[in-house]
Design an enzyme around this catalytic site. Structure first.
Site, mmCIF file in Angstrom:
data_model
loop_
_atom_site.group_PDB
_atom_site.id
_atom_site.type_symbol
_atom_site.label_atom_id
_atom_site.label_comp_id
_atom_site.label_asym_id
_atom_site.label_seq_id
_atom_site.Cartn_x
_atom_site.Cartn_y
_atom_site.Cartn_z
ATOM 1 N N SER A 165 12.019 3.395 -13.721
ATOM 2 C CA SER A 165 10.382 3.878 -13.562
ATOM 3 C C SER A 165 9.940 3.823 -14.020
ATOM 4 O O SER A 165 9.389 2.480 -14.892
ATOM 5 C CB SER A 165 10.579 4.811 -12.185
ATOM 6 O OG SER A 165 10.225 4.854 -11.725
ATOM 7 N N ASP A 181 4.316 2.210 -10.364
ATOM 8 C CA ASP A 181 4.672 2.269 -11.318
ATOM 9 C C ASP A 181 5.412 1.427 -11.599
ATOM 10 O O ASP A 181 6.141 0.446 -11.066
ATOM 11 C CB ASP A 181 6.160 3.669 -10.986
ATOM 12 C CG ASP A 181 6.307 3.376 -9.429
ATOM 13 O OD1 ASP A 181 6.370 2.758 -9.345
ATOM 14 O OD2 ASP A 181 7.712 4.251 -10.004
#
Length: 321
Positions: free
Chosen positions: A102, A244
């Site tokens: 992530s 992200d």
């Protein structure tokens, strides 16, 4: 929370806690558990990854484990996490695997597993996978002959299909808007430019869409909004979007370079859905990290906010409830 699986899968620095050996064991165990759940026939897994230098290493080990235990694999290539969840359902797979950490720096990585409905794997199934790993994957039968799993490489078609799906959900041509998109040198680099280019009346520029394996999230993306915000204001853009690393979340910048955070996005979406009669129970689900301003806004707009522990799994379970 188990020994391996946390709130968002297995995470760690590659070769310092998370390595190919563990990934291979996860593949073996996941294939064995899903085969048991399926009760006949080969389980089918989708697998996708972000742009980290270690993602190919872990993907290879996972695929080796999956195929050794008799599972077939649909390799989606580099693709956002939501695309793996959607693709798992779209292709009638039994489970999906995402290789990503992530928003974390490039040296980190992770393994996250979805079920056949595109949701996070249940705690019970994660516990079964952990149990197989802890008890020794040498007990998992290795398939031979035509019982070995196959790998089907379906990138970049998988990304194209996902972009088509996203386009189908938008009813506006977005005419007249100028936007700046920060891909974080991550998975959004594989889909965001193609997605926004499909709106011929929308003017879009993309930055940080040149991943090299180590520049994911490095001074860019939703964890480092400063440059995007400055560029939006200086370039007279109407909106900035910062993803992200695995493109399962974003933050926004308004035309003045002011950050629009998740609470504000929830407020806008909640009010819009309520006006359309599409907000069940007039309820928005957030986490305990949400700002009191969201709660005050919701009350003024005739909505309620339910809060969960941090983690998208917790939010999803509350939404379903």
């Amino acid at each position: 929370m188990g020994k391996f699986f946390g709130t968002d899968g297995i995470r760690g620095v590659v070769n310092a806690g998370l390595d190919a050996e563990l990934a291979y064991k996860v593949g073996l165990a996941a294939a064995a558990v899903l085969a048991q759940e399926k009760q006949g026939g080969k389980p089918v897994f989708t697998i996708g990854k972000d742009t980290r230098i270690s993602s190919d290493l872990l993907k290879g080990a996972l695929i080796a484990g999956l195929c050794s235990a008799g599972a077939d694999v649909l390799d989606l290539g580099t693709i956002p996490t939501p695309a793996v969840a959607w693709g798992t359902v779209d292709r009638n797979a039994d489970a999906g695997i995402v290789i990503s950490a992530s928003h974390n720096p490039f040296e980190h990585n992770g393994i996250k597993i979805f079920n056949g409905q595109g949701f996070k794997l249940s705690d019970a199934l994660e516990e079964k996978i952990e149990e197989v790993i802890l008890n020794g994957t040498n007990k998992v039968p290795r398939k031979t002959h035509d019982q070995l799993g196959k790998v089907y490489y379906i990138a970049p078609a998988a990304a194209d299909d996902y972009v088509d799906h996203l386009i189908s959900t938008v009813q506006d041509d977005l005419a007249g808007l100028r936007i700046l998109v920060d891909c974080a040198n991550g998975a959004a680099s594989a889909t965001a430019p193609a997605l926004f280019d499909r709106f011929d009346k929308l003017q879009t520029d993309c930055i940080n869409a040149d991943p090299d394996g180590v520049n994911i999230n490095a001074g860019c993306g939703s964890t480092h909004m400063e440059s995007l915000q400055a560029m939006v204001k200086a370039g007279s853009y109407d909106l900035g979007i910062a993803f992200d690393g695995d493109a399962d979340r974003c933050l926004l910048s308004d035309e003045n370079g002011v950050q629009i955070d998740g609470d504000q996005v929830l407020a806008v979406c909640g009010r819009a859905l309520r006006k359309e009669g599409k907000l069940p129970g007039d309820t928005v689900v957030a986490t305990v990290m949400s700002n009191i301003g969201l709660h005050a806004f919701a009350q003024a707009e005739g909505m309620q906010v339910l809060c969960t522990s941090v983690g998208d799994r917790n939010v999803l379970e509350q939404m379903q409830a």
